[in-house]
Design a protein around this motif. Structure first.
Motif, PDB file in Angstrom:
ATOM      1  N   THR A  24       0.832  -1.201   0.000  1.00 36.96           N
ATOM      2  CA  THR A  24       0.000   0.000   0.000  1.00 36.96           C
ATOM      3  C   THR A  24       0.867   1.252   0.000  1.00 36.96           C
ATOM      4  O   THR A  24       2.066   1.191   0.288  1.00 36.96           O
ATOM      5  CB  THR A  24      -0.912   0.030   1.239  1.00 36.96           C
ATOM      6  N   ASP A  25       0.210   2.400  -0.278  1.00 33.93           N
ATOM      7  CA  ASP A  25       0.925   3.672  -0.232  1.00 33.93           C
ATOM      8  C   ASP A  25       1.395   3.977   1.183  1.00 33.93           C
ATOM      9  O   ASP A  25       2.446   4.602   1.374  1.00 33.93           O
ATOM     10  CB  ASP A  25       0.024   4.802  -0.741  1.00 33.93           C
ATOM     11  N   GLU A  26       0.614   3.562   2.178  1.00 38.34           N
ATOM     12  CA  GLU A  26       1.003   3.820   3.568  1.00 38.34           C
ATOM     13  C   GLU A  26       2.275   3.049   3.918  1.00 38.34           C
ATOM     14  O   GLU A  26       3.150   3.566   4.623  1.00 38.34           O
ATOM     15  CB  GLU A  26      -0.136   3.444   4.521  1.00 38.34           C
ATOM     16  N   GLU A  27       2.379   1.810   3.447  1.00 40.98           N
ATOM     17  CA  GLU A  27       3.594   1.041   3.678  1.00 40.98           C
ATOM     18  C   GLU A  27       4.784   1.715   2.997  1.00 40.98           C
ATOM     19  O   GLU A  27       5.888   1.757   3.542  1.00 40.98           O
ATOM     20  CB  GLU A  27       3.427  -0.385   3.137  1.00 40.98           C
ATOM     21  N   LEU A  28       4.540   2.218   1.791  1.00 37.64           N
ATOM     22  CA  LEU A  28       5.602   2.905   1.056  1.00 37.64           C
ATOM     23  C   LEU A  28       6.051   4.151   1.806  1.00 37.64           C
ATOM     24  O   LEU A  28       7.250   4.403   1.957  1.00 37.64           O
ATOM     25  CB  LEU A  28       5.108   3.276  -0.340  1.00 37.64           C
ATOM     26  N   LYS A  29       5.090   4.949   2.289  1.00 35.48           N
ATOM     27  CA  LYS A  29       5.436   6.172   3.005  1.00 35.48           C
ATOM     28  C   LYS A  29       6.230   5.860   4.276  1.00 35.48           C
ATOM     29  O   LYS A  29       7.199   6.558   4.606  1.00 35.48           O
ATOM     30  CB  LYS A  29       4.173   6.957   3.352  1.00 35.48           C
ATOM     31  N   ALA A  30       5.811   4.810   4.979  1.00 33.22           N
ATOM     32  CA  ALA A  30       6.520   4.431   6.202  1.00 33.22           C
ATOM     33  C   ALA A  30       7.940   3.982   5.875  1.00 33.22           C
ATOM     34  O   ALA A  30       8.897   4.316   6.583  1.00 33.22           O
ATOM     35  CB  ALA A  30       5.757   3.314   6.918  1.00 33.22           C
ATOM     36  N   LEU A  85       9.762   4.907   3.314  1.00 30.67           N
ATOM     37  CA  LEU A  85      10.555   6.072   2.923  1.00 30.67           C
ATOM     38  C   LEU A  85      10.943   6.913   4.138  1.00 30.67           C
ATOM     39  O   LEU A  85      12.040   7.455   4.199  1.00 30.67           O
ATOM     40  CB  LEU A  85       9.772   6.925   1.918  1.00 30.67           C
ATOM     41  N   ARG A  86      10.022   7.025   5.102  1.00 34.07           N
ATOM     42  CA  ARG A  86      10.348   7.793   6.309  1.00 34.07           C
ATOM     43  C   ARG A  86      11.541   7.182   7.032  1.00 34.07           C
ATOM     44  O   ARG A  86      12.372   7.895   7.588  1.00 34.07           O
ATOM     45  CB  ARG A  86       9.131   7.852   7.241  1.00 34.07           C
ATOM     46  N   GLU A  87      11.623   5.842   7.018  1.00 32.97           N
ATOM     47  CA  GLU A  87      12.769   5.177   7.643  1.00 32.97           C
ATOM     48  C   GLU A  87      14.074   5.541   6.936  1.00 32.97           C
ATOM     49  O   GLU A  87      15.141   5.514   7.546  1.00 32.97           O
ATOM     50  CB  GLU A  87      12.574   3.660   7.601  1.00 32.97           C
ATOM     51  N   GLN A  88      13.977   5.861   5.637  1.00 31.43           N
ATOM     52  CA  GLN A  88      15.151   6.247   4.871  1.00 31.43           C
ATOM     53  C   GLN A  88      15.424   7.744   4.921  1.00 31.43           C
ATOM     54  O   GLN A  88      16.345   8.244   4.271  1.00 31.43           O
ATOM     55  CB  GLN A  88      14.979   5.836   3.402  1.00 31.43           C
ATOM     56  N   GLY A  89      14.599   8.478   5.681  1.00 33.51           N
ATOM     57  CA  GLY A  89      14.768   9.927   5.752  1.00 33.51           C
ATOM     58  C   GLY A  89      14.212  10.650   4.538  1.00 33.51           C
ATOM     59  O   GLY A  89      14.657  11.759   4.217  1.00 33.51           O
ATOM     60  N   MET A  90      13.214  10.042   3.867  1.00 36.98           N
ATOM     61  CA  MET A  90      12.658  10.623   2.652  1.00 36.98           C
ATOM     62  C   MET A  90      11.143  10.664   2.765  1.00 36.98           C
ATOM     63  O   MET A  90      10.550  10.105   3.688  1.00 36.98           O
ATOM     64  CB  MET A  90      13.080   9.799   1.428  1.00 36.98           C
TER      65      MET A  90
END
Length: 387
Positions: A176-182, A184-189
């Motif tokens: 999902t997009d939410e999984e993707l956003k999470a 990316l946040r872990e990568q600082g993005m």
């Protein structure tokens, strides 16, 4: 060529908008604090998009990442590393654009890591300055040409990013997009940050492709021939062979004579037209089995085993040579192609090579000419505090 033609469709109405812009008058440099409190563009970059129905939508050039959750990230996102005709380039943009390079150098020891980080960030900042110059000119000319051209370019940029996004999610098994956003946040993005970065890169690249497109067509057959005549040293061939090999290992057969008989049988089958690579895959007892029968080495002194070299350089293309006997077994060899020493002929392959090289040089010259002109006309400010 096809990509340039697609860009020409998008930018085709710009032919009448070629007038040069006057040089910008230098302005007094503003402080970061002044810019943050007075420039609405910078303020917009620090906030989530306004979802109020009465709010004006952001343009595709100014869409920004979501608000950072921690103070350090917020300060980084707000710090201006350059302004281009008043439009800021923020530290967060620079770092996000070269994020993976920065991760790669983390394993370097100090002070090498810090020096390399500064170099990467400086190069990325300069690249984003050039990108901003192209975007500003593209937006100016597209606005004059008509809204439909801007909309088409936005649509093309969005479609490409969506394709990249689907591939990214598949690669990392994100549903999902939410999984993707999470993730990316872990990568600082952030997803919006990447979307903005990729869409701006697409637009700047397509605009530049359109501008330099004529340079590709400017290379003539006469110039190709002249280059071939003026640079003979670039088209010298060395004596080289491409060959195939099947090794029959004596130790894997009942007797030496049995191994010899198999080698002779395979040579006869290859001469009769059977696929040599298929025979190698089935019968080879060496490395050629996994290399589709490819022999080791191509130049004199590099052929392995060296006992087969004299035969290879006497054979004709397509010939299956005599059985080469060694203490450990027998080699069945076939010459695929020999390239003799001397000047390469002015054939279609060489012409295409020269043409591509001249086109690349022409495009690079035109690109540098465009960017130098834009820089000369622009007001580019880099704060003294920036590394």
């Amino acid at each position: 060529m096809r990509r340039w033609l697609e860009a020409a469709v998008l930018f085709g109405a710009l032919a009448g908008c070629q007038a040069e812009r006057p040089a910008f008058v230098s302005r007094a440099q503003e402080t970061v604090a002044d810019r943050l409190t007075t420039d609405p563009l910078v303020t917009a970059r620090l906030q989530k998009p306004d979802t109020d129905k009465g709010a004006q939508p952001a343009t595709f050039l100014d869409t920004q990442p979501e608000r950072p959750d921690d103070l350090a990230a917020a300060r980084r996102a707000a710090r201006i590393w350059a302004t281009v005709n008043g439009k800021p380039i923020l530290e967060d943009e620079v770092r996000q654009a070269c994020h993976y390079y920065l991760i790669e150098i983390r394993k370097l020891p100090e002070p090498l890591r810090s020096a390399k980080e500064k170099e990467i960030l400086r190069q990325e900042r300069d690249r984003l300055i050039e990108q901003e110059l192209l975007l500003q000119e593209a937006q100016e000319r597209l606005s004059k040409a008509g809204k439909q051209y801007l909309d088409k370019l936005k649509e093309a940029a969005g479609k490409q990013f969506d394709r990249q996004l689907r591939a990214y999610k598949t690669h990392y098994n994100l549903k999902t997009d939410e999984e993707l956003k999470a993730f990316l946040r872990e990568q600082g993005m952030s997803l919006e940050g990447i979307r903005r970065q990729k869409e701006r890169e697409f637009i700047a690249t397509e605009y530049l492709r359109f501008r330099v497109g004529p340079a590709i067509d400017s290379v003539t057959p006469a110039e190709v021939l002249e280059y071939y005549r003026q640079h003979p040293e670039e088209f010298q061939a060395v004596d080289r062979v491409e060959w195939q090999d099947i090794f029959i290992d004596v130790s894997k057969h009942p007797s030496r004579e049995a191994a010899r008989q198999l080698a002779e049988e395979l040579a006869a089958r290859a001469r009769a037209g059977e696929d040599f690579a298929a025979l190698a895959e089935q019968y080879d007892n060496g490395y050629s089995r996994t290399l589709k029968g490819a022999g080791a080495g191509q130049l004199r002194g590099q052929i392995s085993p060296p006992e087969v070299e004299p035969y290879l350089f006497e054979m004709r293309d397509g010939d299956v040579g005599p059985i080469v006997e060694l203490p450990t077994g027998f080699h069945v060899i076939r010459l695929v192609k020999r390239e003799r020493a001397g000047r390469k002929p002015f054939d279609e392959k060489i012409q295409s090579q020269i043409r591509n090289q001249l086109r690349t040089e022409a495009v690079n010259r035109k690109t540098r000419e465009i960017l130098n002109r834009l820089k000369a006309q622009a007001t580019i400010e880099i704060p003294a505090s920036v590394p």
